[in-house]
Design an enzyme around this catalytic site. Structure first.
Site, PDB file in Angstrom:
ATOM      1  N   ARG A   3       0.778  -1.185   0.043  1.00 35.24           N
ATOM      2  CA  ARG A   3      -0.156  -0.096  -0.102  1.00 35.24           C
ATOM      3  C   ARG A   3       0.862   1.242  -0.042  1.00 35.24           C
ATOM      4  O   ARG A   3       2.064   1.164   0.384  1.00 35.24           O
ATOM      5  CB  ARG A   3      -0.799  -0.146   1.245  1.00 35.24           C
ATOM      6  CG  ARG A   3      -2.035  -1.229   1.394  1.00 35.24           C
ATOM      7  CD  ARG A   3      -2.720  -0.979   2.578  1.00 35.24           C
ATOM      8  NE  ARG A   3      -3.597  -2.216   2.631  1.00 35.24           N
ATOM      9  CZ  ARG A   3      -3.479  -3.324   3.205  1.00 35.24           C
ATOM     10  NH1 ARG A   3      -2.298  -3.601   3.858  1.00 35.24           N
ATOM     11  NH2 ARG A   3      -4.563  -4.120   3.121  1.00 35.24           N
TER      12      ARG A   3
ATOM     13  N   HIS B 252      -2.642   2.740  -5.640  1.00 32.59           N
ATOM     14  CA  HIS B 252      -3.094   1.394  -5.402  1.00 32.59           C
ATOM     15  C   HIS B 252      -3.273   0.704  -6.661  1.00 32.59           C
ATOM     16  O   HIS B 252      -3.666  -0.396  -6.498  1.00 32.59           O
ATOM     17  CB  HIS B 252      -4.654   1.968  -4.705  1.00 32.59           C
ATOM     18  CG  HIS B 252      -4.787   0.937  -3.357  1.00 32.59           C
ATOM     19  ND1 HIS B 252      -4.095   0.649  -2.523  1.00 32.59           N
ATOM     20  CD2 HIS B 252      -5.715  -0.238  -3.378  1.00 32.59           C
ATOM     21  CE1 HIS B 252      -4.786  -0.196  -1.393  1.00 32.59           C
ATOM     22  NE2 HIS B 252      -5.643  -0.774  -2.210  1.00 32.59           N
TER      23      HIS B 252
ATOM     24  N   ARG C 112      -0.883  -2.147  -6.594  1.00 30.16           N
ATOM     25  CA  ARG C 112      -1.203  -3.004  -5.987  1.00 30.16           C
ATOM     26  C   ARG C 112      -1.989  -4.045  -6.343  1.00 30.16           C
ATOM     27  O   ARG C 112      -1.933  -5.106  -6.110  1.00 30.16           O
ATOM     28  CB  ARG C 112      -1.671  -2.438  -4.390  1.00 30.16           C
ATOM     29  CG  ARG C 112      -2.070  -3.748  -3.507  1.00 30.16           C
ATOM     30  CD  ARG C 112      -2.149  -2.766  -2.166  1.00 30.16           C
ATOM     31  NE  ARG C 112      -3.010  -3.794  -0.971  1.00 30.16           N
ATOM     32  CZ  ARG C 112      -2.752  -4.552  -0.295  1.00 30.16           C
ATOM     33  NH1 ARG C 112      -1.553  -4.697  -0.006  1.00 30.16           N
ATOM     34  NH2 ARG C 112      -3.700  -5.141   0.737  1.00 30.16           N
TER      35      ARG C 112
END
Length: 322
Positions: free
Chosen positions: A136, A269, A272
């Site tokens: 994150r 994000h 990720r």
């Protein structure tokens, strides 16, 4: 607009009890929203019913996501338990948000390559860690020097979301860039440690108490330090060096996506999300992906299986057979 004395008191109350800066800002935001919703009445004059009205409004009129409504509830539970000292009922009756979560934006490998190539040198290693290890944004920025394990090619992530600790993979291609970054960190450290006003890096209160000299040890310092010293409002404004500001990294990723000609909505994000999806596409077990991401519930990880299905729910379009 200046903050009211009541909200200032709540902020100071949370600071003295070592709440995270982000938590303080979030709780103050929702407590202020709650007060304004009830025409600036003091929360001590309100109670369970008014909290239920507010949470129902967030769901029915503001159409907030379930997670957002839960954060607002947490802020009000804190307000009444810690500040008003009249805890809310455990059985509040309000309309729970049922808004569907959006599917994550995922880049294909070619887009990831283009994005990483477009990021400026200052933020290159951070973005590669977010994609290469599934970190994150704040996990990346809060990484400490001693959290890198070169021998086992992994990174240690402490007290992340849901207070979970985990080990994540480290791409061998990042070993040399990380060692170069450690050289930069050492230069900052040697400069700071000579400064008589420098009080070391920030540590959680329990750790600072248990290891009183740790704040000035090299290993506890941030992997991505800020370029300037700052004052710590949680500790009588002592001089520290924090990690870089998250907004600068967020802006760098946005600019890189634009330069790379990627027309999807890209954020930190997204890297990720792409990490998780690409692991599954390579045949990685979903439980392993869950552990790498630090998800408490396997259902959170399963959202990535929807992304990699062919078409919607695996349905092949009849147009493909023409």
């Amino acid at each position: 607009m200046p903050q009211s004395l009541f909200l200032t008191y709540i902020s100071e109350f949370m600071i003295t009890r070592r709440y995270a800066k982000r938590t303080i800002e979030t709780y103050i935001y929702w407590i202020k929203k709650y007060i304004l919703f009830h025409n600036k009445k003091h929360p001590s004059e309100l109670g369970n019913q008014e909290v239920e009205y507010f949470l129902t409004y967030l769901s029915s009129h503001s159409n907030v996501a379930p997670g957002t409504q839960a954060i607002a509830l947490n802020a009000l539970v804190f307000l009444y338990k810690e500040i008003i000292q009249a805890p809310l009922s455990l059985n509040l009756d309000f309309n729970k948000s049922s808004r569907q979560a959006k599917l994550p934006t995922v880049l294909i490998p070619e887009e990831v390559t283009a994005l990483l190539n477009a990021v400026t040198a200052q933020y290159s290693l951070m973005t590669k860690l977010m994609y290469g290890s599934g970190l994150r944004l704040m996990e990346t920025l809060r990484m400490r020097i001693q959290d890198i394990d070169f021998d086992y090619l992994c990174l240690l992530v402490w007290q992340s979301k849901s207070n979970k600790n985990r080990r994540v993979t480290l791409a061998k291609e990042l070993v040399e860039p990380l060692k170069q970054q450690l050289t930069v960190c050492k230069q900052f450290y040697e400069l700071d440690i000579k400064n008589k006003d420098y009080q070391g890096v920030w540590l959680p209160h329990a750790l600072a108490k248990k290891y009183p000299t740790a704040a000035k040890e090299f290993g506890w310092h941030y992997l991505f330090p800020s370029s300037r010293l700052s004052r710590d409002p949680h500790a009588n404004n002592v001089t520290r060096r924090h990690h870089i500001d998250e907004r600068s990294l967020q802006r760098a990723v946005k600019r890189a996506a634009k330069r790379a000609g990627i027309h999807k909505s890209v954020s930190c994000h997204t890297l990720r999300h792409s990490f998780a999806t690409h692991l599954l596409q390579r045949g990685c077990d979903i439980r392993t992906v869950q552990e790498q991401l630090g998800h408490v519930d396997i259902r959170t990880t399963q959202i990535y299986t929807h992304v990699i299905q062919a078409g919607a729910n695996g349905v092949r379009s009849p147009l493909s057979d023409l």
